[in-house]
Scaffold this active site. Structure first.
Site, PDB file in Angstrom:
ATOM      1  N   CYS B 251       0.654  15.515   4.059  1.00  0.00           N
ATOM      2  CA  CYS B 251      -0.034  14.418   3.370  1.00  0.00           C
ATOM      3  C   CYS B 251      -1.552  14.613   3.362  1.00  0.00           C
ATOM      4  O   CYS B 251      -2.022  15.508   2.687  1.00  0.00           O
ATOM      5  CB  CYS B 251       0.384  13.079   3.973  1.00  0.00           C
ATOM      6  SG  CYS B 251       0.066  11.715   2.836  1.00  0.00           S
ATOM      7  N   HIS B 336       6.329  13.270   3.208  1.00  0.00           N
ATOM      8  CA  HIS B 336       6.468  13.148   4.663  1.00  0.00           C
ATOM      9  C   HIS B 336       7.788  13.706   5.172  1.00  0.00           C
ATOM     10  O   HIS B 336       8.789  12.995   5.205  1.00  0.00           O
ATOM     11  CB  HIS B 336       6.328  11.685   5.080  1.00  0.00           C
ATOM     12  CG  HIS B 336       4.935  11.178   4.895  1.00  0.00           C
ATOM     13  ND1 HIS B 336       3.988  11.242   5.886  1.00  0.00           N
ATOM     14  CD2 HIS B 336       4.319  10.659   3.819  1.00  0.00           C
ATOM     15  CE1 HIS B 336       2.836  10.765   5.435  1.00  0.00           C
ATOM     16  NE2 HIS B 336       3.017  10.394   4.176  1.00  0.00           N
ATOM     17  N   GLU B 338       8.542  14.164   8.086  1.00  0.00           N
ATOM     18  CA  GLU B 338       8.900  13.442   9.309  1.00  0.00           C
ATOM     19  C   GLU B 338       9.576  12.103   8.977  1.00  0.00           C
ATOM     20  O   GLU B 338      10.035  11.405   9.881  1.00  0.00           O
ATOM     21  CB  GLU B 338       7.654  13.233  10.186  1.00  0.00           C
ATOM     22  CG  GLU B 338       6.750  12.061   9.830  1.00  0.00           C
ATOM     23  CD  GLU B 338       5.835  12.326   8.633  1.00  0.00           C
ATOM     24  OE1 GLU B 338       5.985  13.353   7.963  1.00  0.00           O
ATOM     25  OE2 GLU B 338       4.961  11.475   8.366  1.00  0.00           O
TER      26      GLU B 338
END
Lengths: 552, 367
Positions: B251, B336, B338
């Site tokens: 990001c 993202h 994650e």
């Protein structure tokens, strides 16, 4: 991947007569499939025994056979038409069963008919309890614990290992005969003995009961490139123990955190891959223990199901249509989203409203039928409603049932006249505890009788979040009654946002319906129409549909 | 208590407060995730922003101690259609409203969030004020207009850690990763730990020398808030790490890497904030449904195509979302991997980072 050109003629099996559990939703999905595949240039052969369906209209397929859906008859049709492929996943359970039978009889091999959508192996893996359990174990998913027993001693040992309550299922009996549920050892011994006696081979399956657990469903799609997306998530208002078709259900999931939901999503994706549904939709059901969060897989439908029709309408994502396209080789990223046009179908719809599905029963027509609900489906239809809040959608859905209720009205009282005695309270408690067609109304009455959320939850096992929302409806009703002489704009607006119809309000406020309408119009409280657009307003919608709502 | 959300163009939304009282300004953005409000509220990338949830029913499952993505909420305000007065979930520790009050975050319910979303979609992200203390609309419009906004502001300094800390160190771990914390989400750290990495977190102000002194096998450039172009000092650090140690950017980390490689960034009309964005990996042609939260984007054409390959594209609008250096050990993505909140589909990128650290086999040479 472009569409397949090696197949030209496709056989589609419809769902046959309309019966409980298999109604017009499969006409809808089958019709979509016929239309889209015909558009793609394939020749469509359709077999359906029910002429009162849309799909048997002359222009839907290239050739339509109105014949009994039996393996013998379909074999004759195959011999005559020689289709290249058979699409079995869009006509419900009948189509799937017939396809398996055709495969087992060697018909498909003989006439070189390829099954597209789901292959026979995947269908069997998804539908056969034993194979399904083995597959789920292989990918590390949890299932309700179970074990077999051949005598009482073994049965008691299994019961001690798993813990109560327990389901006892005798092997090799017709239609689950002799099945029962035991809450303690004393009961268990009696029931296990009975079960063993009723089984031809003296064998019972002792299974952990998940009755009362939270129930969820995920509607998943997969393409030939192995892209998998979740179209819709559903949380059942009624907990485990009531057939999904008889449950009030809500989309999207309301009471799971993202972490819990993503675990479920991962499990659903692993499940569709392991079962091997190559293209199209599947419906996967989960149960979650309300106190520990333990998640178990309950079952999977390797086909377009009743929930798919609901999910399509709830999200704006045409599951059957896309499933048909995927079956002939397209991939999700190649198909545009019909509503936005600019974005692909390879995404997960984001919805910005709440959808409630409420089953419609007709016990009034079957005077002797037992109106309690359990694991076999009894509803004959359903109403789906959309609102900006659960409260609004619930009340809209209840009046759409056309059972002369215009929202969550009372069955017991005539508000504000609320007379409570032990007999009434006992009846309400009984109706909350034993699931039945009118339970939703008795929950309202329980709040009217000042029962609290904990007590209602204890009796019904319905999640506190849903119960709280119903309490807010009843609280609003009380406020309306209390202030009926001088209703404020704020209160009337709140009532409309909670989904009260003008007719309901008229009764509460001792006005007529037109009077309520002109009152709220004078206060500037008018209906708004919002869009079902698959993307929560993120992109421009070209062909959306609308729902009415009262949002500030 | 009454609360107001007023946009700089004069649009006014009235509602009820369910968080702290007071006043806050920020850029208003909408997020289309249907679950995961706790992760969104605690994502440091929302510093400087007022977040509106498009899903109307929020607060249903409360707040729990495990799902936070950072030490506290950093966003400026929170906007929903209906806040649930009851939270029902077995992991619930607290009600959302109570949590927001404790952390002094303003929140408003009763807003037609769809109308707000359409407005932002049409007009673009805009400055706004959220207030429980001022009901004068003109005064509120002026406050929104005069607020700082995001462009050109260093918001990373507000969210980065004050000093170095060790997130995980365990015997048997094969790699050591330094995370440059520009507002890192805990799940990036959890993912690295899960992949058996020792994880050291350094403040965004750490110099390249300080980073290399840790003797890392790889550096993770984290997500974070605001305008990447305002982060000269971090970009300088990143530039001097290039080629010396394997780098993975997420990001804001991706944007800073793009800038450090000599590229440019630009602001998107209303950005990507949600958990349903399809991203195609151009190397495998496979699509991941990803979690996204960004208002800026790397201009891929501003980068030297001889060295940099475009690896990922957002299928909704075609924006570039991943890059990889053809010779040096570095890659980054705009979305993202994650997740948290959102699907785990892109988690494979952490494994690619491990792979990248594995290849040189002589990590010491970078020290």
């Amino acid at each position: 991947m472009p569409k397949r050109t090696d197949i030209k003629k496709i056989l589609i099996i419809g769902s046959g007569p309309i019966v409980i559990g298999q109604a017009c939703e499969f006409d809808y999905s089958g019709t979509q499939a016929c239309k889209v595949l015909k558009q793609e240039g394939y020749r469509i052969i359709l077999v359906n025994s029910n002429p009162a369906t849309i799909m048997t209209d002359p222009e839907v397929a290239d050739r339509t056979y109105i014949e009994p859906i039996t393996a013998e008859m379909v074999e004759d049709i195959i011999a005559r038409e020689r289709p290249d492929a058979l699409l079995p996943t869009l006509g419900g359970q009948t189509a799937l069963n017939t396809t398996v039978e055709l495969a087992e009889k060697g018909v498909l091999k003989k006439y070189k008919v390829e099954t597209i959508g789901a292959n026979i192996k995947a269908i069997k893996k998804g539908e056969n309890r034993k194979q399904f359990k083995a597959a789920m174990k292989k990918i590390g998913l949890d299932l309700p614990k179970s074990d077999q027993a051949h005598n009482l001693q073994e049965a008691v040992a299994v019961a001690k290992k798993i813990g109560f309550p327990l389901i006892i299922r005798p092997s090799f009996t017709m239609g689950g005969a002799g099945g029962s549920i035991a809450y303690n050892m004393e009961e268990f011994k009696v029931l296990a003995k009975r079960g063993l006696e009723s089984s031809r081979i003296s064998e019972i399956l002792v299974e952990e009961s998940v009755i009362g657990w939270k129930e969820f469903e995920l509607e998943v799609m997969r393409d030939l490139k192995d892209n998998v997306v979740v179209i819709c998530t559903i949380e059942n208002f009624d907990s485990m123990g009531i057939h999904t078709g008889d449950s009030i259900t809500v989309a999207p999931i309301q009471t799971l955190t993202d972490r819990e939901y993503q675990k479920m999503r991962d499990a659903a994706i692993a499940c569709i891959r392991e079962i091997g549904v190559e293209t199209g939709g599947s419906n996967i059901q989960f149960a979650v223990h309300p106190e520990t969060g333990r998640m178990v897989v309950i079952e999977m439908n390797p086909r377009v199901s009743r929930s798919s029709a609901l999910s399509s309408k709830a999200t704006g994502f045409p599951i059957a249509k896309i499933a048909a396209k995927l079956a002939v080789g397209y991939t999700l990223d190649e198909i545009p989203n019909d509503i936005t046009r600019s974005t692909p179908a390879c995404f997960e719809p984001a919805i910005d409203y709440c959808v409630v599905k409420i089953p419609r029963f007709t016990f009034e027509k079957f005077a002797l039928a037992d109106n309690t609900l359990g694991i076999s489906m009894k509803s004959v239809g359903e109403a789906m409603s959309i609102g900006r809040t659960f409260k609004e959608a619930l009340q809209k859905g209840l009046r759409s049932l056309e059972i002369k209720k215009f929202g969550l009205e009372s069955l017991t009282f005539n508000p504000p006249d609320i007379k409570i005695n032990n007999e009434i309270l006992d009846k309400i408690c009984q109706k909350l505890k034993q699931p039945n067609a009118e339970r939703i109304f008795y929950i309202g009455d329980a709040f009217r009788a000042d029962m609290d959320i904990e007590k209602i939850h204890e009796l019904s096992k319905i999640d506190r979040w849903f119960l709280h929302n119903i309490k807010e409806i009843i609280d609003c009703e009380r406020q309306l009654l209390k202030n009926k002489g001088g209703i404020s704009q704020e209160l009337l607006k709140k009532a409309k946002e909670h989904g009260f119809s003008d007719k309901q309000l008229a009764k509460l406020l001792s006005l007529d319906e037109a009077g309520v309408y002109s009152l709220r119009k004078s206060m500037g409280i008018t209906v708004d129409f919002k869009l079902v657009d698959t993307c929560a307003a993120e992109f421009m919608a070209h062909t959306p549909y609308f729902y009415s709502t009262y949002d500030r | 208590m009454q609360a107001y959300l007023v946009l700089e163009d004069g649009t006014v939304f009235k509602g009820l407060s369910f968080g702290a009282s007071g006043e806050a300004t920020g850029e208003v953005v909408f997020n289309t995730s249907m679950a995961g409000y706790q992760e969104i509220i605690t994502d440091p990338s929302y510093r400087g922003q007022i977040v509106a949830m498009t899903y109307p029913l929020i607060g249903n499952y409360g707040i729990n101690k495990d799902d936070a993505e950072s030490r506290k909420p950093f966003l400026e305000g929170f906007v929903v259609k209906e806040y649930s007065k009851i939270a029902s979930n077995w992991r619930k520790d607290q009600e959302l409203g109570e949590y927001l009050k404790e952390n002094n975050i303003l929140a408003i319910e009763g807003v037609d969030t769809r109308k707000l979303t359409l407005h932002v979609r049409e007009k673009g992200a805009m400055k706004a004020v959220l207030s429980t203390q001022d009901s004068n609309e003109q005064s509120l419009i002026n406050k929104a207009k005069n607020s700082m906004g995001l462009v050109g502001l260093d918001l990373v300094k507000d969210v980065t850690v004050a000093k170095k800390y060790i997130y995980q160190e365990a015997k048997g771990n094969k790699y050591k990763v330094v995370v440059l914390d520009c507002g890192v989400k805990y799940n990036s750290l959890r993912e690295l730990a899960r992949h058996k990495c020792d994880v050291v977190v350094l403040p965004a102000q750490a110099t390249s020398k300080e980073i290399l002194e840790e003797n890392p096998d790889g550096v993770l450039l984290s997500n974070g808030p605001g305008d990447p172009a305002a982060l000269d000092y971090v970009i300088k650090t990143v530039a001097s790490l290039i080629g010396k140690v394997p780098i993975f950017g997420i990001c804001l980390g991706h944007q800073m890497l793009g800038l450090a490689l000599g590229g440019k960034t630009y602001k998107l009309k209303f950005g990507h904030h949600g958990a349903n964005h399809p991203v195609k990996d151009l190397r495998t042609q496979k699509v991941s449904i990803t979690s996204q939260n960004h208002g800026f984007c790397v201009d891929i054409d501003s980068l030297n195509k001889k060295d940099i390959a475009l690896t990922h594209v957002n299928l909704n609008d075609g924006t570039p979302e991943g890059l990889r250096h053809k010779k040096l050990p570095l890659f980054s993505v705009q979305f993202h991997p994650e997740a948290s909140p959102g699907p785990h589909d892109a988690g494979y990128l952490f494994a690619e980072f491990i792979e990248l650290m594995h290849k040189p086999k002589k990590p010491k040479k970078y020290a």
